[in-house]
Design a protein around this motif. Structure first.
Motif, PDB file in Angstrom:
ATOM      1  N   ARG A 114       1.131   5.162  11.515  1.00 20.11           N
ATOM      2  CA  ARG A 114      -0.297   5.225  11.158  1.00 20.11           C
ATOM      3  C   ARG A 114      -0.722   3.987  10.368  1.00 20.11           C
ATOM      4  O   ARG A 114      -1.481   4.079   9.410  1.00 20.11           O
ATOM      5  CB  ARG A 114      -0.564   6.506  10.358  1.00 20.11           C
ATOM      6  N   GLU A 115      -0.216   2.874  10.782  1.00 19.04           N
ATOM      7  CA  GLU A 115      -0.411   1.635  10.028  1.00 19.04           C
ATOM      8  C   GLU A 115      -1.881   1.305   9.805  1.00 19.04           C
ATOM      9  O   GLU A 115      -2.269   0.832   8.744  1.00 19.04           O
ATOM     10  CB  GLU A 115       0.272   0.476  10.756  1.00 19.04           C
ATOM     11  N   THR A 116      -2.720   1.550  10.797  1.00 17.29           N
ATOM     12  CA  THR A 116      -4.130   1.182  10.678  1.00 17.29           C
ATOM     13  C   THR A 116      -5.004   2.293  10.113  1.00 17.29           C
ATOM     14  O   THR A 116      -6.140   2.029   9.708  1.00 17.29           O
ATOM     15  CB  THR A 116      -4.685   0.770  12.044  1.00 17.29           C
ATOM     16  N   SER A 117      -4.512   3.532  10.080  1.00 18.34           N
ATOM     17  CA  SER A 117      -5.352   4.652   9.640  1.00 18.34           C
ATOM     18  C   SER A 117      -5.115   5.053   8.190  1.00 18.34           C
ATOM     19  O   SER A 117      -5.966   5.711   7.584  1.00 18.34           O
ATOM     20  CB  SER A 117      -5.134   5.868  10.545  1.00 18.34           C
ATOM     21  N   LEU A 118      -3.979   4.679   7.623  1.00 19.58           N
ATOM     22  CA  LEU A 118      -3.715   5.026   6.222  1.00 19.58           C
ATOM     23  C   LEU A 118      -4.574   4.166   5.306  1.00 19.58           C
ATOM     24  O   LEU A 118      -4.634   2.949   5.456  1.00 19.58           O
ATOM     25  CB  LEU A 118      -2.243   4.797   5.884  1.00 19.58           C
ATOM     26  N   SER A 119      -5.216   4.787   4.341  1.00 19.30           N
ATOM     27  CA  SER A 119      -6.013   4.026   3.380  1.00 19.30           C
ATOM     28  C   SER A 119      -5.104   3.407   2.323  1.00 19.30           C
ATOM     29  O   SER A 119      -3.951   3.827   2.128  1.00 19.30           O
ATOM     30  CB  SER A 119      -7.037   4.942   2.694  1.00 19.30           C
ATOM     31  N   GLY A 120      -5.622   2.414   1.627  1.00 18.73           N
ATOM     32  CA  GLY A 120      -4.859   1.809   0.540  1.00 18.73           C
ATOM     33  C   GLY A 120      -4.521   2.816  -0.536  1.00 18.73           C
ATOM     34  O   GLY A 120      -3.428   2.788  -1.104  1.00 18.73           O
ATOM     35  N   THR A 121      -5.452   3.748  -0.824  1.00 17.10           N
ATOM     36  CA  THR A 121      -5.193   4.780  -1.848  1.00 17.10           C
ATOM     37  C   THR A 121      -4.053   5.692  -1.420  1.00 17.10           C
ATOM     38  O   THR A 121      -3.187   6.040  -2.227  1.00 17.10           O
ATOM     39  CB  THR A 121      -6.465   5.606  -2.103  1.00 17.10           C
ATOM     40  N   GLN A 122      -4.030   6.096  -0.145  1.00 17.55           N
ATOM     41  CA  GLN A 122      -2.950   6.960   0.332  1.00 17.55           C
ATOM     42  C   GLN A 122      -1.603   6.248   0.245  1.00 17.55           C
ATOM     43  O   GLN A 122      -0.597   6.850  -0.137  1.00 17.55           O
ATOM     44  CB  GLN A 122      -3.235   7.391   1.772  1.00 17.55           C
ATOM     45  N   PRO A 165      11.950  -2.054 -15.381  1.00 15.86           N
ATOM     46  CA  PRO A 165      11.737  -1.617 -13.993  1.00 15.86           C
ATOM     47  C   PRO A 165      12.497  -2.512 -13.020  1.00 15.86           C
ATOM     48  O   PRO A 165      12.599  -3.723 -13.217  1.00 15.86           O
ATOM     49  CB  PRO A 165      10.223  -1.770 -13.799  1.00 15.86           C
ATOM     50  N   SER A 166      13.068  -1.874 -11.994  1.00 18.71           N
ATOM     51  CA  SER A 166      13.730  -2.644 -10.932  1.00 18.71           C
ATOM     52  C   SER A 166      12.848  -2.576  -9.708  1.00 18.71           C
ATOM     53  O   SER A 166      12.552  -1.496  -9.212  1.00 18.71           O
ATOM     54  CB  SER A 166      15.110  -2.059 -10.614  1.00 18.71           C
ATOM     55  N   ARG A 167      12.407  -3.723  -9.242  1.00 20.69           N
ATOM     56  CA  ARG A 167      11.451  -3.767  -8.144  1.00 20.69           C
ATOM     57  C   ARG A 167      12.146  -3.628  -6.805  1.00 20.69           C
ATOM     58  O   ARG A 167      12.854  -4.533  -6.367  1.00 20.69           O
ATOM     59  CB  ARG A 167      10.667  -5.072  -8.186  1.00 20.69           C
ATOM     60  N   ALA A 168      11.979  -2.464  -6.194  1.00 19.28           N
ATOM     61  CA  ALA A 168      12.520  -2.255  -4.846  1.00 19.28           C
ATOM     62  C   ALA A 168      11.552  -2.854  -3.836  1.00 19.28           C
ATOM     63  O   ALA A 168      10.367  -3.018  -4.112  1.00 19.28           O
ATOM     64  CB  ALA A 168      12.705  -0.758  -4.587  1.00 19.28           C
ATOM     65  N   PRO A 169      12.032  -3.207  -2.647  1.00 26.24           N
ATOM     66  CA  PRO A 169      11.124  -3.729  -1.612  1.00 26.24           C
ATOM     67  C   PRO A 169      10.018  -2.726  -1.325  1.00 26.24           C
ATOM     68  O   PRO A 169      10.264  -1.526  -1.192  1.00 26.24           O
ATOM     69  CB  PRO A 169      12.039  -3.919  -0.397  1.00 26.24           C
ATOM     70  N   GLU A 170       8.785  -3.201  -1.258  1.00 26.96           N
ATOM     71  CA  GLU A 170       7.650  -2.327  -1.033  1.00 26.96           C
ATOM     72  C   GLU A 170       7.040  -2.618   0.333  1.00 26.96           C
ATOM     73  O   GLU A 170       7.040  -3.767   0.792  1.00 26.96           O
ATOM     74  CB  GLU A 170       6.584  -2.544  -2.105  1.00 26.96           C
ATOM     75  N   PRO A 171       6.516  -1.584   0.987  1.00 28.92           N
ATOM     76  CA  PRO A 171       5.860  -1.822   2.272  1.00 28.92           C
ATOM     77  C   PRO A 171       4.608  -2.648   2.060  1.00 28.92           C
ATOM     78  O   PRO A 171       3.979  -2.566   1.009  1.00 28.92           O
ATOM     79  CB  PRO A 171       5.513  -0.402   2.759  1.00 28.92           C
ATOM     80  N   PRO A 172       4.231  -3.484   3.023  1.00 29.77           N
ATOM     81  CA  PRO A 172       3.014  -4.279   2.860  1.00 29.77           C
ATOM     82  C   PRO A 172       1.808  -3.391   2.702  1.00 29.77           C
ATOM     83  O   PRO A 172       1.681  -2.353   3.342  1.00 29.77           O
ATOM     84  CB  PRO A 172       2.949  -5.086   4.166  1.00 29.77           C
ATOM     85  N   LEU A 173       0.922  -3.771   1.782  1.00 33.17           N
ATOM     86  CA  LEU A 173      -0.273  -2.983   1.502  1.00 33.17           C
ATOM     87  C   LEU A 173      -1.359  -3.309   2.526  1.00 33.17           C
ATOM     88  O   LEU A 173      -1.754  -4.459   2.689  1.00 33.17           O
ATOM     89  CB  LEU A 173      -0.789  -3.287   0.093  1.00 33.17           C
ATOM     90  N   VAL A 174      -1.823  -2.286   3.232  1.00 33.79           N
ATOM     91  CA  VAL A 174      -2.894  -2.459   4.196  1.00 33.79           C
ATOM     92  C   VAL A 174      -4.146  -1.854   3.584  1.00 33.79           C
ATOM     93  O   VAL A 174      -4.210  -0.637   3.354  1.00 33.79           O
ATOM     94  CB  VAL A 174      -2.579  -1.775   5.546  1.00 33.79           C
ATOM     95  N   LEU A 175      -5.107  -2.681   3.256  1.00 33.76           N
ATOM     96  CA  LEU A 175      -6.315  -2.177   2.608  1.00 33.76           C
ATOM     97  C   LEU A 175      -7.150  -1.388   3.591  1.00 33.76           C
ATOM     98  O   LEU A 175      -7.225  -1.695   4.778  1.00 33.76           O
ATOM     99  CB  LEU A 175      -7.122  -3.345   2.043  1.00 33.76           C
ATOM    100  N   ASP A 176      -7.854  -0.367   3.062  1.00 32.45           N
ATOM    101  CA  ASP A 176      -8.728   0.458   3.878  1.00 32.45           C
ATOM    102  C   ASP A 176     -10.093  -0.229   3.973  1.00 32.45           C
ATOM    103  O   ASP A 176     -10.821  -0.295   2.998  1.00 32.45           O
ATOM    104  CB  ASP A 176      -8.871   1.847   3.245  1.00 32.45           C
ATOM    105  N   THR A 177     -10.398  -0.796   5.121  1.00 32.73           N
ATOM    106  CA  THR A 177     -11.661  -1.494   5.286  1.00 32.73           C
ATOM    107  C   THR A 177     -12.668  -0.701   6.113  1.00 32.73           C
ATOM    108  O   THR A 177     -13.690  -1.214   6.539  1.00 32.73           O
ATOM    109  CB  THR A 177     -11.433  -2.852   5.978  1.00 32.73           C
TER     110      THR A 177
END
Length: 408
Positions: free
Chosen positions: A23-31, A395-407
Motif C-alpha cells: 500500500r505504498e501510495t495509499s498509506l498516509s504519512g500519519t499512518q 537511542p539506536s537508530r534502526a533502518p527506517e522505511p522511506p517516508l511517503v507523504l500523504d499528498t
C-alpha cells in the motif's frame, strides 16, 4: 503488571513491511509514523536506562515509550493524569452518558474526510445537546459536558461515535438557579436524534458547498452535486442512533467509568490471543448477542488495515469541552454551579488542587505513582528495594522505511 503475551507492536513488526509495500501510495504519512512509533515503543530504538535494585541488586533495562496516542502501551499515564485533572471539576449531582453514532453511509464519507467530518460530528452533537437543553419545554438551562471521539467497533470496523458525559442539570438563563433534570431522565432521546440528524446534514452540506469534501473510489460520483443530494436524501428519513445510558449513581462513579473511554485505543494488547500463519486472532464483545465474548481471526493484512482506519489526523482533538465546561470560563462557571448546589469548592477541601505544586514529581515514574498508587520504582523481584537508575542508554537508530507523504 504482567505484560500481555501478544502485542500489537509484534504484529506490525512481523507483517508491517509487507503491508507498507502493498500500500505504498495509499498509506498516509500519519499512518506510517504511527506504525513506526508503535514498533519502536519500549525498544532500544528510543533509548532508555539501566536500573538496579538498591536492596537485592536485581538489574533491568527500561526502554522509553513512544507516547503516541494510538499506542496501546502508552495510555496509562495520560489517562491517570486526565482523571486527576478532572477530579476538581466534579459536581455533586447525577451524571448522564449519551452516545451519538453516525450511520454507515456517513461513516464512509468520514473515512475519506476524517478531519472535516469528525469536526462536524463534534459541532452537531454540541449544538444538539445545548439547544435542546436550553429549550424551556425540556430543561431550560445552560448545560456543560465533555465529548470523547471513538471511531471503532469491537471488531475494528469504522464506527464513528461520540461519548458525552453530562451533569444532570444546568444554570438558569440568568445564572441564579441550578435547574435539575428529572430523576433518572436527561433529555428525550428521539428529540435529540431528530435534531442531531438535521443539524449534522446541514453542516455536511455546507462543507460540500465550500468544496471541503473529497471523494474517491466507490464514492467518486459524489463529487457531483446531484449525486451527493441523492446519496443524502434517504438519510434524512433514517433513524439516527442516539443512546442515553443509565445515569451514574453519583459523581464518585463518573471518573472511574469515563476513564475507560477517554484514552482508549482501537484495540488493547490484552484482547490479542494469537498470531499464526499470517493470521491474527483477538477477543471481542458481541453487543448484539447479549455482550457475549467471542473470538475473530483475520489475516494480518486485514487486521493492520482495520487498525489503521482509526489513526486520527494530526492535531485533531479527541476530547472536547462545551457549555459551562468550556475551557474559557470553566472555573468560574463550575464555582457558580457548586454555590447553587450548596457545595463548597473542592479547592477548599483538597488543597493539593489549588495553586502550584512545589514538590512536582520529577519524572513519569513518580507521576504515575502519585496518580495511580502503583509504584514503578519497586523492585519486581524482592518487592522491598527501590530501582535506581545506573546509566542512560542512547537511542539506536534502526533502518527506517522511506517516508511517503500523504499528498491526497
Amino acid at each position: 503488571m504482567e505484560r500481555p503475551r501478544i502485542e500489537l507492536a509484534e504484529i506490525i513488526r512481523r507483517y508491517g513491511d509487507a503491508y507498507r509495500a502493498q500500500r505504498e501510495t495509499s498509506l498516509s504519512g500519519t499512518q506510517r509514523r504511527v506504525m513506526q512509533a508503535i514498533t519502536a515503543c519500549r525498544t532500544a530504538a528510543l533509548g532508555g536506562h539501566v536500573e538496579a535494585c538498591d536492596d537485592c541488586g536485581h538489574q533491568r533495562i527500561s526502554y522509553n515509550s513512544c507516547r503516541n496516542r494510538h499506542c496501546p502501551k502508552c495510555q496509562s499515564l495520560a489517562r491517570a493524569q486526565w482523571i486527576e485533572d478532572r477530579q476538581a471539576e466534579l459536581l455533586p449531582c447525577p451524571y448522564f452518558h449519551v452516545v451519538f453514532t453516525l450511520p454507515e453511509e456517513i461513516a464512509a464519507i468520514a473515512y475519506q474526510n476524517k478531519a472535516v467530518v469528525y469536526n462536524i460530528l463534534f459541532a452537531a452533537t454540541a449544538n444538539t445537546l445545548r439547544t435542546i437543553a436550553a429549550d424551556p419545554k425540556h430543561l431550560g438551562a445552560e448545560i456543560g459536558f465533555f465529548a470523547v471521539l471513538h471511531t471503532w467497533g469491537q471488531t475494528l470496523v469504522h464506527h464513528p461515535h461520540l461519548h458525552c458525559v453530562v451533569p444532570g442539570g444546568g444554570l438558569s438563563t440568568d445564572g441564579e438557579r441550578w435547574v435539575a433534570c428529572r430523576p433518572g431522565f436527561f433529555l428525550p432521546v428521539r428529540v435529540l436524534s431528530r435534531f442531531f440528524r438535521r443539524r449534522f446534514l446541514e453542516l455536511l452540506q455546507q462543507a460540500f458547498d465550500r468544496g471541503e469534501l473529497e471523494f474517491f473510489s466507490a464514492l467518486e460520483e459524489l463529487r457531483q452535486r446531484e449525486a451527493f443530494r441523492r446519496y443524502l436524501d434517504p438519510l434524512r428519513l433514517k433513524e439516527w442512533i442516539v443512546y442515553a445510558k443509565a445515569p451514574f449513581a453519583g459523581p464518585e462513579q463518573v471518573l472511574d467509568y469515563v476513564g475507560r473511554y477517554t484514552h482508549r485505543v482501537a484495540i488493547s494488547n490484552n484482547r490479542l490471543l494469537d498470531i499464526e500463519d499470517e493470521h491474527v486472532t483477538f477477543r471481542y464483545k458481541d453487543y448484539r448477542d447479549g455482550d457475549t465474548q467471542k473470538t475473530m481471526t483475520l489475516t494480518a493484512e486485514e487486521f493492520i488495515r482495520r487498525f489503521l482506519l482509526h489513526v486520527l489526523p494530526q492535531g485533531l482533538q479527541r476530547i472536547r469541552y462545551y457549555g459551562f465546561m468550556g475551557n474559557r470560563y470553566r472555573q468560574e462557571k463550575l464555582e457558580r454551579c457548586r454555590q447553587l448546589l450548596n457545595s463548597g469548592s473542592p479547592t477548599s477541601e483538597q488543597p493539593k488542587e489549588s495553586g502550584a505544586r512545589p514538590d512536582a514529581p520529577p519524572d513519569y515514574r513518580d507521576r504515575y505513582e502519585a496518580l495511580t498508587g502503583a509504584s514503578l520504582h519497586q523492585c519486581p523481584v524482592c518487592r522491598r528495594g527501590r530501582m535506581i537508575t545506573l546509566a542512560e542508554i542512547s537511542p539506536s537508530r534502526a533502518p527506517e522505511p522511506p517516508l511517503v507523504l500523504d499528498t491526497s
